[in-house]
Write a protein that holds these residues in place. Structure first.
Motif, short mmCIF file in Angstrom:
data_model
loop_
_atom_site.label_atom_id
_atom_site.label_comp_id
_atom_site.label_asym_id
_atom_site.label_seq_id
_atom_site.Cartn_x
_atom_site.Cartn_y
_atom_site.Cartn_z
N LYS A 118 0.85 -1.19 0.00
CA LYS A 118 0.00 0.00 0.00
C LYS A 118 0.88 1.24 0.00
CE LYS A 118 -3.90 2.02 2.55
NZ LYS A 118 -4.75 1.89 3.76
N GLU A 119 0.37 2.33 -0.51
CA GLU A 119 1.15 3.57 -0.57
C GLU A 119 1.57 4.01 0.83
OE1 GLU A 119 -1.28 6.36 -2.61
OE2 GLU A 119 -0.99 5.45 -4.59
N ASN A 120 2.81 4.53 0.90
CA ASN A 120 3.38 5.06 2.14
C ASN A 120 3.57 3.98 3.22
OD1 ASN A 120 3.28 7.77 1.09
ND2 ASN A 120 1.09 7.78 1.58
N THR A 121 3.93 2.80 2.79
CA THR A 121 4.24 1.72 3.74
C THR A 121 5.71 1.36 3.64
OG1 THR A 121 3.58 0.03 2.12
CG2 THR A 121 1.89 0.79 3.68
N LEU A 122 6.20 0.55 4.60
CA LEU A 122 7.63 0.23 4.67
C LEU A 122 7.84 -1.28 4.80
CD1 LEU A 122 8.84 2.93 7.23
CD2 LEU A 122 9.20 2.96 4.76
N ILE A 123 9.01 -1.72 4.33
CA ILE A 123 9.43 -3.11 4.49
C ILE A 123 10.95 -3.15 4.59
CG2 ILE A 123 9.56 -3.54 1.99
CD1 ILE A 123 8.67 -6.41 2.56
N GLY A 124 11.49 -4.07 5.42
CA GLY A 124 12.95 -4.23 5.52
C GLY A 124 13.44 -4.21 6.95
N ASP A 125 14.75 -3.89 7.11
CA ASP A 125 15.42 -3.77 8.41
C ASP A 125 15.22 -5.02 9.25
OD1 ASP A 125 16.63 -3.02 10.72
OD2 ASP A 125 15.35 -1.30 11.13
N CYS A 126 15.92 -6.08 8.85
CA CYS A 126 15.76 -7.37 9.53
C CYS A 126 17.01 -7.79 10.29
CB CYS A 126 15.37 -8.45 8.52
SG CYS A 126 14.67 -9.92 9.29
N ALA A 127 17.77 -6.84 10.81
CA ALA A 127 18.96 -7.20 11.59
C ALA A 127 18.53 -7.84 12.91
CB ALA A 127 19.79 -5.96 11.86
N GLU A 141 27.77 -12.28 13.83
CA GLU A 141 27.74 -12.89 12.51
C GLU A 141 27.10 -14.27 12.53
OE1 GLU A 141 28.32 -13.42 8.48
OE2 GLU A 141 28.46 -11.61 9.70
N LYS A 142 27.21 -14.98 13.65
CA LYS A 142 26.65 -16.33 13.73
C LYS A 142 25.15 -16.33 13.48
CE LYS A 142 26.57 -18.20 17.79
NZ LYS A 142 26.98 -18.86 19.06
N HIS A 143 24.44 -15.34 14.03
CA HIS A 143 23.01 -15.23 13.80
C HIS A 143 22.71 -14.71 12.40
CE1 HIS A 143 23.32 -15.34 18.17
NE2 HIS A 143 22.03 -15.61 18.23
N GLN A 144 23.49 -13.73 11.95
CA GLN A 144 23.23 -13.13 10.65
C GLN A 144 23.40 -14.13 9.51
OE1 GLN A 144 25.36 -9.46 10.08
NE2 GLN A 144 24.91 -8.71 12.14
N THR A 145 24.34 -15.04 9.64
CA THR A 145 24.57 -16.02 8.59
C THR A 145 23.32 -16.86 8.33
OG1 THR A 145 26.92 -16.16 9.13
CG2 THR A 145 25.97 -18.00 7.92
N MET A 168 19.13 -6.64 3.86
CA MET A 168 18.16 -6.31 4.91
C MET A 168 18.65 -6.81 6.27
SD MET A 168 14.43 -7.13 3.28
CE MET A 168 13.97 -6.64 1.61
N VAL A 169 19.65 -7.72 6.26
CA VAL A 169 20.10 -8.36 7.49
C VAL A 169 21.41 -7.77 8.00
CG1 VAL A 169 20.76 -10.57 8.53
CG2 VAL A 169 18.97 -10.50 6.78
N SER A 170 22.38 -7.54 7.11
CA SER A 170 23.74 -7.18 7.52
C SER A 170 24.08 -5.74 7.15
CB SER A 170 24.76 -8.13 6.86
OG SER A 170 24.52 -9.45 7.26
N LYS A 171 24.54 -4.98 8.13
CA LYS A 171 24.98 -3.61 7.87
C LYS A 171 26.33 -3.55 7.18
CE LYS A 171 22.59 -1.30 11.70
NZ LYS A 171 22.76 -0.48 12.92
N SER A 172 27.09 -4.64 7.23
CA SER A 172 28.43 -4.63 6.64
C SER A 172 28.40 -4.69 5.12
CB SER A 172 29.23 -5.83 7.18
OG SER A 172 28.57 -7.05 6.85
N MET A 173 27.24 -4.95 4.53
CA MET A 173 27.14 -5.07 3.08
C MET A 173 26.93 -3.71 2.43
SD MET A 173 24.83 -8.50 2.52
CE MET A 173 25.10 -8.41 0.74
#
Length: 490
Positions: A118-127, A141-145, A168-173
């Motif tokens: 839907k318009e003006n909605t968000l998805i992501g940020d799964c750290a 990293e063990k969990h992120q893998t 969406m998971v790792s900030k290092s990318m």
């Protein structure tokens, strides 16, 4: 005449086949089932979705629309939900982001075959994050893998960019959009650095999509541009129209009473455990069986029943609980005091509670959050037990004595506050009784009166051992004596 007689039979046969064809056409009409996925992602939500999805799993005409509005929650519950949704052919599953699909919500949304926002909605940020003494922190990293692997699997299943899904998971990318002529693709920083100079010269354009240190979080328009969402829409009706289900029958699915009860009681489980364990402890320390035992069984039963409904407790946990209560009953009614049976009962009940909060017995090393969940559950149960012990002791020490001021009844109000074991009535000694000094009185010592050894004092004089003495008076618990010779001289 023969053809005319057969004519009605022919028409009846034709009509029969027409009705069959019409029924067949009607049967293949899809039915859209709208399933809300809102609030915290936890075992109660996983149990609710498993029940709903399994009821339509073999219905080829059922199209499942998951209306997403969640900030995320527990990773284990999210994995269970993903497994449930993936059990249905992806052509029949649609994720409609109604408000937001953040963290574990993004993982659930990408598990559906089609994504519409839907318009003006968000998805992501799964750290993956964890609560520590220093606040909320991102796990290692063990969990992120493990999470990245799950996102890659869903990206392959639904033709999304694997690199973008992982970001969406790792900030290092750091992710770039690479253009070679008319062809574009997404590439992470590591892959880019591994390209030869010859390959880099073929690239006509390079744009940074996700910077290092950031997580991919998209609004509805960005999700369309990056190839995740089919289209931005104003409403669910428009989304269904875009996907070709505008004329289909729509049915809204809701939780049943048990699932609503589970979601409502979930935050109260620690309090119920404290009350339940405290009541059981009070019952064990008290003779017989009464109200504390009933309260304890009800509270612990509610905790266990809740976990059974969400699918975390099974027959193994039921057996453990039954053994624990049998040992507890043996301790209260058969064996005197509090011994091995009572201690074993408490350990068995605690183990049953821990197992009822997780869907595994021992943690799987490949799923690192299971170990942390087990430690958390142990802390929850032991903390509740300690809190229950403190509450029970406080109730016995402070609350129960004050009930006499509230509840009417016959009470003994006399106390022994002013009584003294050394009084003349208790000693059987009075003025005029005679005896012999056993020790030197300077001015206190021991005397023998009526064949009893008694502490005595003089009126200031010293009296040697063996001297005959007489009780001058008994006051305030003190026996005052004088020599018989001294009295006669007076």
């Amino acid at each position: 005449m023969l053809p005319e007689q057969k004519s009605p039979q022919i028409w009846a046969t034709v009509l029969f086949f027409v009705l069959i064809l019409y029924s067949a056409v009607q049967a293949v009409e899809p039915v859209v089932h709208i399933i809300p996925v809102s609030g915290t992602v936890e075992p109660g939500m996983a149990a609710y979705l498993k029940r709903v999805v399994s009821s339509f799993e073999k219905d080829d005409n059922a199209v499942l629309v998951f209306a997403m509005d969640t900030f995320g929650g527990r990773v284990d519950a999210a994995f269970d939900i993903v497994e449930t949704i993936c059990s249905v052919p992806k052509e029949r599953t649609i994720a409609y982001v109604e408000k937001r699909a953040i963290s574990a919500g993004a993982l659930i949304a990408l598990s559906a075959g089609t994504l519409v926002m839907k318009e003006n909605t968000l998805i992501g940020d799964c750290a993956p994050i964890i609560q520590t003494s220093e606040g909320i922190q991102e796990v290692g990293e063990k969990h992120q893998t493990v999470l990245r692997a799950q996102f890659r699997t869903l990206a392959k299943r639904n033709n999304y960019s694997e690199v973008l899904a992982e970001s969406m998971v790792s900030k290092s990318m750091e992710v770039y959009k690479i253009t070679r002529g008319e062809h574009s693709e997404y590439m992470d920083k590591t892959t880019w650095q591994e390209l030869s100079e010859k390959e880099k010269k073929k690239i006509t354009r390079k744009t940074t999509v996700v910077s290092e240190g950031e997580l991919l979080t998209m609004d509805d328009k960005e999700a369309v541009e990056l190839g995740f969402s089919r289209q931005s829409v104003e409403s669910l009706d428009q989304a269904l129209e875009v996907l070709g289900y505008g004329a289909a029958e729509k049915i809204e699915v809701s939780e049943n009473w048990s699932e609503t009860f589970v979601r409502w009681i979930q935050p109260l489980l620690p309090i119920l455990m404290i009350i339940g364990i405290g009541a059981v402890y009070t019952e064990v320390k008290a003779p017989g069986f009464g109200i504390p035992g009933i309260i304890g069984i009800i509270c612990l039963g509610l905790v266990f029943f809740n976990q059974y409904l969400v699918g975390l407790a099974d027959y193994t946990e039921i057996l453990v609980f039954v053994i624990g209560f049998l040992l507890l009953g043996m301790e209260m009614f058969v064996l005197p005091g509090f011994g091995i049976a009572g201690v074993t009962a408490i350990i068995v009940l605690a183990a049953g509670l821990v197992l009822s909060f997780q869907n595994f017995v021992l943690p799987d090393p490949s799923l690192p959050w299971q170990g942390e969940l087990m430690i958390k559950n142990l802390g929850l149960v032991l903390g509740s037990a300690l809190g229950a012990l403190l509450v029970s002791m406080s109730a016995v020490r402070f609350a129960l004595p004050r009930l006499s001021k509230v509840i009417n009844g016959p009470y003994l109000e006399a106390t022994l506050q002013d009584s003294r074991a050394e009084s003349s009535e208790a000693l059987g000694i009075c003025a005029g009784d005679e005896g012999v000094a056993l020790t030197t009185l300077r001015p206190s010592g021991k005397v023998s009166i009526k064949d009893r050894k008694i502490d005595a004092v003089t009126q200031g004089d010293f009296i040697d051992p063996g001297t005959s003495v007489r009780v001058a008076r008994v006051t305030a618990g003190h026996v005052i004596v004088e020599t018989i010779m001294e009295k006669r001289e007076k």
